[in-house]
Design an enzyme around this catalytic site. Structure first.
Site, PDB file in Angstrom:
ATOM      1  N   GLN A   1      41.983  35.660  53.202  1.00  0.00           N
ATOM      2  CA  GLN A   1      40.915  35.042  52.089  1.00  0.00           C
ATOM      3  C   GLN A   1      40.554  34.239  52.251  1.00  0.00           C
ATOM      4  O   GLN A   1      40.863  33.046  52.667  1.00  0.00           O
ATOM      5  CB  GLN A   1      41.410  35.442  50.318  1.00  0.00           C
ATOM      6  CG  GLN A   1      40.323  35.366  50.064  1.00  0.00           C
ATOM      7  CD  GLN A   1      39.077  35.952  49.499  1.00  0.00           C
ATOM      8  OE1 GLN A   1      39.468  37.223  49.958  1.00  0.00           O
ATOM      9  NE2 GLN A   1      37.913  35.694  49.639  1.00  0.00           N
TER      10      GLN A   1
ATOM     11  N   GLU B   1      25.607  35.511  44.690  1.00  0.00           N
ATOM     12  CA  GLU B   1      26.150  35.988  43.427  1.00  0.00           C
ATOM     13  C   GLU B   1      24.875  36.443  43.007  1.00  0.00           C
ATOM     14  O   GLU B   1      25.026  37.847  41.937  1.00  0.00           O
ATOM     15  CB  GLU B   1      27.755  35.612  42.988  1.00  0.00           C
ATOM     16  CG  GLU B   1      28.290  34.892  43.809  1.00  0.00           C
ATOM     17  CD  GLU B   1      29.335  36.381  44.308  1.00  0.00           C
ATOM     18  OE1 GLU B   1      28.714  37.601  43.775  1.00  0.00           O
ATOM     19  OE2 GLU B   1      29.687  36.402  45.664  1.00  0.00           O
TER      20      GLU B   1
ATOM     21  N   GLY C   1      38.238  40.585  42.654  1.00  0.00           N
ATOM     22  CA  GLY C   1      38.155  42.665  42.359  1.00  0.00           C
ATOM     23  C   GLY C   1      37.626  42.721  44.002  1.00  0.00           C
ATOM     24  O   GLY C   1      37.975  44.132  44.097  1.00  0.00           O
ATOM     25  N   GLY C   2      36.484  42.051  44.466  1.00  0.00           N
ATOM     26  CA  GLY C   2      37.210  42.304  45.921  1.00  0.00           C
ATOM     27  C   GLY C   2      36.107  41.351  46.980  1.00  0.00           C
ATOM     28  O   GLY C   2      35.591  40.771  46.629  1.00  0.00           O
TER      29      GLY C   2
ATOM     30  N   ARG D   1      45.032  39.533  40.414  1.00  0.00           N
ATOM     31  CA  ARG D   1      43.730  39.848  40.088  1.00  0.00           C
ATOM     32  C   ARG D   1      43.370  38.214  39.330  1.00  0.00           C
ATOM     33  O   ARG D   1      43.504  38.558  38.406  1.00  0.00           O
ATOM     34  CB  ARG D   1      42.449  40.683  39.418  1.00  0.00           C
ATOM     35  CG  ARG D   1      41.385  40.367  40.172  1.00  0.00           C
ATOM     36  CD  ARG D   1      40.674  41.967  39.493  1.00  0.00           C
ATOM     37  NE  ARG D   1      39.479  42.068  40.164  1.00  0.00           N
ATOM     38  CZ  ARG D   1      38.240  43.147  38.686  1.00  0.00           C
ATOM     39  NH1 ARG D   1      39.291  44.222  38.338  1.00  0.00           N
ATOM     40  NH2 ARG D   1      37.197  43.267  39.088  1.00  0.00           N
TER      41      ARG D   1
ATOM     42  N   LYS E   1      40.449  37.531  38.111  1.00  0.00           N
ATOM     43  CA  LYS E   1      39.854  37.916  36.414  1.00  0.00           C
ATOM     44  C   LYS E   1      40.219  38.311  35.276  1.00  0.00           C
ATOM     45  O   LYS E   1      40.698  38.468  34.006  1.00  0.00           O
ATOM     46  CB  LYS E   1      38.880  38.437  36.893  1.00  0.00           C
ATOM     47  CG  LYS E   1      37.902  39.274  36.381  1.00  0.00           C
ATOM     48  CD  LYS E   1      36.940  39.955  36.665  1.00  0.00           C
ATOM     49  CE  LYS E   1      36.359  40.928  34.632  1.00  0.00           C
ATOM     50  NZ  LYS E   1      35.687  41.714  35.286  1.00  0.00           N
TER      51      LYS E   1
ATOM     52  N   GLU F   1      33.933  40.661  50.244  1.00  0.00           N
ATOM     53  CA  GLU F   1      31.924  41.221  50.842  1.00  0.00           C
ATOM     54  C   GLU F   1      32.136  41.164  52.192  1.00  0.00           C
ATOM     55  O   GLU F   1      31.566  41.493  53.001  1.00  0.00           O
ATOM     56  CB  GLU F   1      30.737  41.423  50.061  1.00  0.00           C
ATOM     57  CG  GLU F   1      30.621  39.346  50.731  1.00  0.00           C
ATOM     58  CD  GLU F   1      31.120  38.640  49.340  1.00  0.00           C
ATOM     59  OE1 GLU F   1      30.504  37.316  49.466  1.00  0.00           O
ATOM     60  OE2 GLU F   1      32.339  39.069  48.564  1.00  0.00           O
TER      61      GLU F   1
ATOM     62  N   TYR G   1      27.533  33.941  38.749  1.00  0.00           N
ATOM     63  CA  TYR G   1      26.973  35.619  38.967  1.00  0.00           C
ATOM     64  C   TYR G   1      25.796  35.887  37.720  1.00  0.00           C
ATOM     65  O   TYR G   1      24.837  36.629  38.390  1.00  0.00           O
ATOM     66  CB  TYR G   1      28.266  36.285  38.474  1.00  0.00           C
ATOM     67  CG  TYR G   1      29.232  36.178  39.660  1.00  0.00           C
ATOM     68  CD1 TYR G   1      29.651  37.002  40.656  1.00  0.00           C
ATOM     69  CD2 TYR G   1      29.621  35.179  39.750  1.00  0.00           C
ATOM     70  CE1 TYR G   1      30.627  37.447  41.313  1.00  0.00           C
ATOM     71  CE2 TYR G   1      30.377  34.731  40.932  1.00  0.00           C
ATOM     72  CZ  TYR G   1      31.201  36.238  41.582  1.00  0.00           C
ATOM     73  OH  TYR G   1      31.943  35.513  42.709  1.00  0.00           O
TER      74      TYR G   1
ATOM     75  N   HIS H   1      26.103  43.007  48.242  1.00  0.00           N
ATOM     76  CA  HIS H   1      26.907  41.600  49.067  1.00  0.00           C
ATOM     77  C   HIS H   1      25.672  41.785  50.865  1.00  0.00           C
ATOM     78  O   HIS H   1      25.695  41.428  51.822  1.00  0.00           O
ATOM     79  CB  HIS H   1      27.253  41.848  49.614  1.00  0.00           C
ATOM     80  CG  HIS H   1      28.555  40.041  48.452  1.00  0.00           C
ATOM     81  ND1 HIS H   1      27.080  39.156  47.736  1.00  0.00           N
ATOM     82  CD2 HIS H   1      29.229  40.786  47.042  1.00  0.00           C
ATOM     83  CE1 HIS H   1      27.959  38.943  47.506  1.00  0.00           C
ATOM     84  NE2 HIS H   1      29.049  39.355  46.358  1.00  0.00           N
TER      85      HIS H   1
ATOM     86  N   ASP I   1      36.573  26.213  44.968  1.00  0.00           N
ATOM     87  CA  ASP I   1      37.011  27.775  44.584  1.00  0.00           C
ATOM     88  C   ASP I   1      37.448  26.923  42.264  1.00  0.00           C
ATOM     89  O   ASP I   1      37.541  27.794  41.925  1.00  0.00           O
ATOM     90  CB  ASP I   1      38.571  27.883  44.463  1.00  0.00           C
ATOM     91  CG  ASP I   1      38.252  28.962  46.243  1.00  0.00           C
ATOM     92  OD1 ASP I   1      37.656  29.924  45.263  1.00  0.00           O
ATOM     93  OD2 ASP I   1      38.562  28.982  47.081  1.00  0.00           O
TER      94      ASP I   1
ATOM     95  N   HIS J   1      28.743  46.264  43.836  1.00  0.00           N
ATOM     96  CA  HIS J   1      28.716  44.856  43.871  1.00  0.00           C
ATOM     97  C   HIS J   1      29.156  44.421  46.211  1.00  0.00           C
ATOM     98  O   HIS J   1      27.980  42.986  46.559  1.00  0.00           O
ATOM     99  CB  HIS J   1      29.856  43.831  43.028  1.00  0.00           C
ATOM    100  CG  HIS J   1      28.979  42.711  43.599  1.00  0.00           C
ATOM    101  ND1 HIS J   1      28.529  42.374  42.156  1.00  0.00           N
ATOM    102  CD2 HIS J   1      29.794  41.343  43.945  1.00  0.00           C
ATOM    103  CE1 HIS J   1      28.523  40.874  42.493  1.00  0.00           C
ATOM    104  NE2 HIS J   1      29.573  40.066  43.303  1.00  0.00           N
ATOM    105  N   GLU J   2      30.178  44.983  45.936  1.00  0.00           N
ATOM    106  CA  GLU J   2      30.462  44.486  47.587  1.00  0.00           C
ATOM    107  C   GLU J   2      29.452  44.856  48.558  1.00  0.00           C
ATOM    108  O   GLU J   2      28.939  44.165  49.271  1.00  0.00           O
ATOM    109  CB  GLU J   2      31.205  44.822  47.202  1.00  0.00           C
ATOM    110  CG  GLU J   2      32.669  44.342  46.784  1.00  0.00           C
ATOM    111  CD  GLU J   2      33.000  43.025  46.268  1.00  0.00           C
ATOM    112  OE1 GLU J   2      32.750  42.009  47.640  1.00  0.00           O
ATOM    113  OE2 GLU J   2      33.430  42.084  45.341  1.00  0.00           O
TER     114      GLU J   2
END
Length: 603
Positions: A149, A328, A278-279, A558, A560, A281, A391, A309, A383, A305-306
């Site tokens: 990531q 975003e 979540g994802g 995750r 979120k 891109e 977003y 992107h 981050d 969403h992804e």
């Protein structure tokens, strides 16, 4: 065609003027800029280590530059070489600046004629961009798993490079993994297992460094369409393919509105549940959390969403992390448009209202400076400023532009934007310059961008479907109907989430129990519904849900979904010990990015 497009992108990069320094990178990108990456890495699950070399081609923007400065984090560097007169020769190098936020600079002395360096290195357990999973932490329980990531500034923890979104490069890679496992990257991928465990990758287009991605595990592939498919562990593959069967239709929908898909294939990699987002891109291969496999396509807006992107973020990229809203905000706006086209206006309005509610929570809880679309990230890991602001606030600004231009002209505006800045990394000022040429009110846009909170007159999404949910909830709260008379099970997931989220503070334990027993909320398999229900359980001291909530927090990573639950528990003294106990058991399974966030919360 893709190879030619990538070559043209690289040529455009070379002809560009010098780039401004990045406040979140040590790299001297205003003097020297890398133009290609070639990786040769072995994946060692026993040592939890990537080891090998990174070869970097570079271009001197300043002809007198005699040093290449790279970013790194927790890397062990072996030898450093430069390519001179057709052969590799040792290069002098040293460590430069270092900080907890940005890692350590690598300073390489360059001979005048050098245009390549090769760095031998290996990663360590401080690699914040890697997560190594034991077989027990995977769906199949038989084989280990590795995924990367890199967003925002974690690529430097597994590759020494100029880790800035303003640096766009094509790349090639040779990845060596244990036999029986498959490796995939944000590049051209094989759809079958390599018998010797050696995989070769080619990414022809120039991409920002945070989109370099690798996944290794017991993976199988299943096609979804002519240019779409899904990689997943065998036990997850069929459910994922069914859940995301509309992916090809999504690609076609976006193409009709915003222009051709530029990346060849669009595939999905379903990761183990510890994935902190979540994802992600990553071009050609979006990384996806399994928490959106609900069995009813209720959470597939994440795929939209992804995919979006692929235009906003991957094709046109923020040049710095302070400009993150360019990635975003545009993508969130596009996501709502895709959802509307495929699933109807009612579904889109419901998701927009939920997004608006998330935005309101962040506006109320964040420092004012972090509610600006362009926050100050000086000295900060990007981050640490992550929120819904870029977003949802960014999307609302674009929605306001649509209301003023009309949808047809708005789509024309965006098609022109994607074409004008294709394969470029741009700043907020670049956007404003483009908007000025389109005749938009720049003073109003700057109000959105520069000031905290929402400007007066900002759009406020509404949903008739949610109004009906609230009407039914009111009848139940007034004891006019029983919970069994609520059409809860007939509602879609968005309506269920809204119903639970809007429950009042004064709800009694008996009412919580009635809802739970009637609709089976404790232990529900829908991860988003579970999240809002467990928030209510904490707020209303509904301890029958706490066992299932603990299992939930131990089974997914995750951010979120897990961070708000820990935050709620830590705000209430009676639940702090419970939070600490759950976290002590769950922490080893969380990604380093989630651990960093939660370590500061669960003290």
């Amino acid at each position: 065609m893709n190879r030619m497009k990538g070559a043209l992108c690289s040529l455009a990069l070379l002809s560009a003027s010098a780039t401004a320094a990045d406040i979140n990178s040590y790299a001297n990108i205003d003097q020297v800029k890398i133009t290609h990456l070639d990786l040769d890495l072995s994946v060692d699950f026993d040592k939890k280590e990537l080891a090998g070399s990174a070869t970097l081609d570079f271009k001197r923007l300043d002809p007198k530059a005699d040093e290449l400065v790279l970013d790194s984090r927790a890397l062990v560097i072996g030898k450093v070489e430069q390519h001179l007169d057709g052969q590799w020769t040792s290069a002098n190098w040293s460590w430069g600046q270092q900080s907890e936020a940005f890692g350590k600079a690598i300073k390489i002395s360059l001979a005048p004629q050098a245009d390549q360096v090769r760095i031998s290195y290996h990663t360590t357990d401080g690699a914040t961009g890697l997560q190594w999973l034991t077989p027990a932490q995977t769906a199949g329980k038989q084989h280990p798993f590795l995924f990367t990531q890199a967003e925002a500034i974690q690529a430097r923890s597994f590759i020494p490079l100029q880790d800035s979104p303003s640096v766009r490069i094509p790349y090639d890679a040779t990845i060596r993994v244990p036999k029986g496992l498959m490796a995939v990257m944000s590049a051209e991928n094989s759809q079958s297992l390599s018998p010797d465990g050696v995989y070769h990758f080619h990414m022809p287009q120039a991409i920002p460094t945070y989109l370099i991605a690798l996944g290794v595990g017991d993976l199988k592939f299943k096609a979804l369409g002519k240019r779409t498919g899904v990689y997943a562990e065998p036990s997850v593959l069929d459910a994922a393919a069914k859940e995301f069967e509309d992916t090809e239709s999504m690609v076609k929908t976006v193409e009709k509105i915003y222009g051709p898909y530029a990346w060849g294939r669009y595939d999905l990699l379903i990761l183990p549940p510890s994935f902190p987002f979540g994802g992600m891109e990553n071009p050609r291969l979006s990384f996806i959390t399994p928490t959106v496999i609900a069995g009813d396509k209720s959470l597939v807006s994440l795929i939209a969403h992804e995919l979006a992107h692929s235009w906003s973020g991957n094709l046109v990229t923020n040049a710095s992390w302070q400009d993150f809203w360019l990635n975003e905000g545009f993508t969130t706006y596009l996501t709502y448009r895709i959802v509307e086209a495929l699933y109807g206006v009612d579904r889109e309005r419901m998701e927009a209202v939920i997004g608006y509610k998330d935005l309101q929570e962040d506006l109320a809880s964040l420092p004012a400076g972090d509610t600006r679309l362009v926050p100050d990230l000086t000295g900060r890991d990007p981050d640490d400023a992550y929120s819904d602001i870029p977003y949802e606030k960014g999307s609302l600004m674009l929605t306001e532009i649509e209301h003023k231009l009309g949808r047809e002209k708005m789509d024309e505006f965006l098609r022109g934007y994607f074409k004008r800045f294709s394969f470029q990394s741009i700043s907020t000022q670049d956007f404003l310059d483009y908007a000025a040429k389109a005749g938009l009110d720049i003073a109003r846009l700057k109000e959105w961008i520069d000031k905290p909170g929402l400007p007066n007159g900002a759009p406020h999404p509404l949903s008739d479907a949610f109004n009906k949910v609230l009407a039914a909830q009111t009848k139940w709260l007034r004891h006019e109907i029983k919970a069994k008379d609520l059409p809860f099970k007939a509602w879609n997931a968005q309506q269920q989430i809204y119903f639970i989220t809007e429950l009042p503070e004064h709800l009694s334990r008996a009412q919580m129990k009635e809802l739970d027993e009637t609709f089976g909320l404790t232990g529900t398999r829908n991860a988003e519904v579970a999240h809002v229900w467990y928030r209510q359980a904490i707020s209303h001291d509904y301890d029958p849900a706490f066992g299932a909530m603990a299992d939930y927090l131990k089974s997914i990573g995750r951010r979120k979904l897990v961070v708000p639950l820990y935050e709620l528990m830590m705000k209430q003294p009676q639940y702090q010990d419970m939070a600490k106990k759950i976290y002590a058991e769950a922490r080893p399974g969380y990604h380093p990015l989630a651990q960093n966030t939660l370590d500061a919360i669960v003290k």
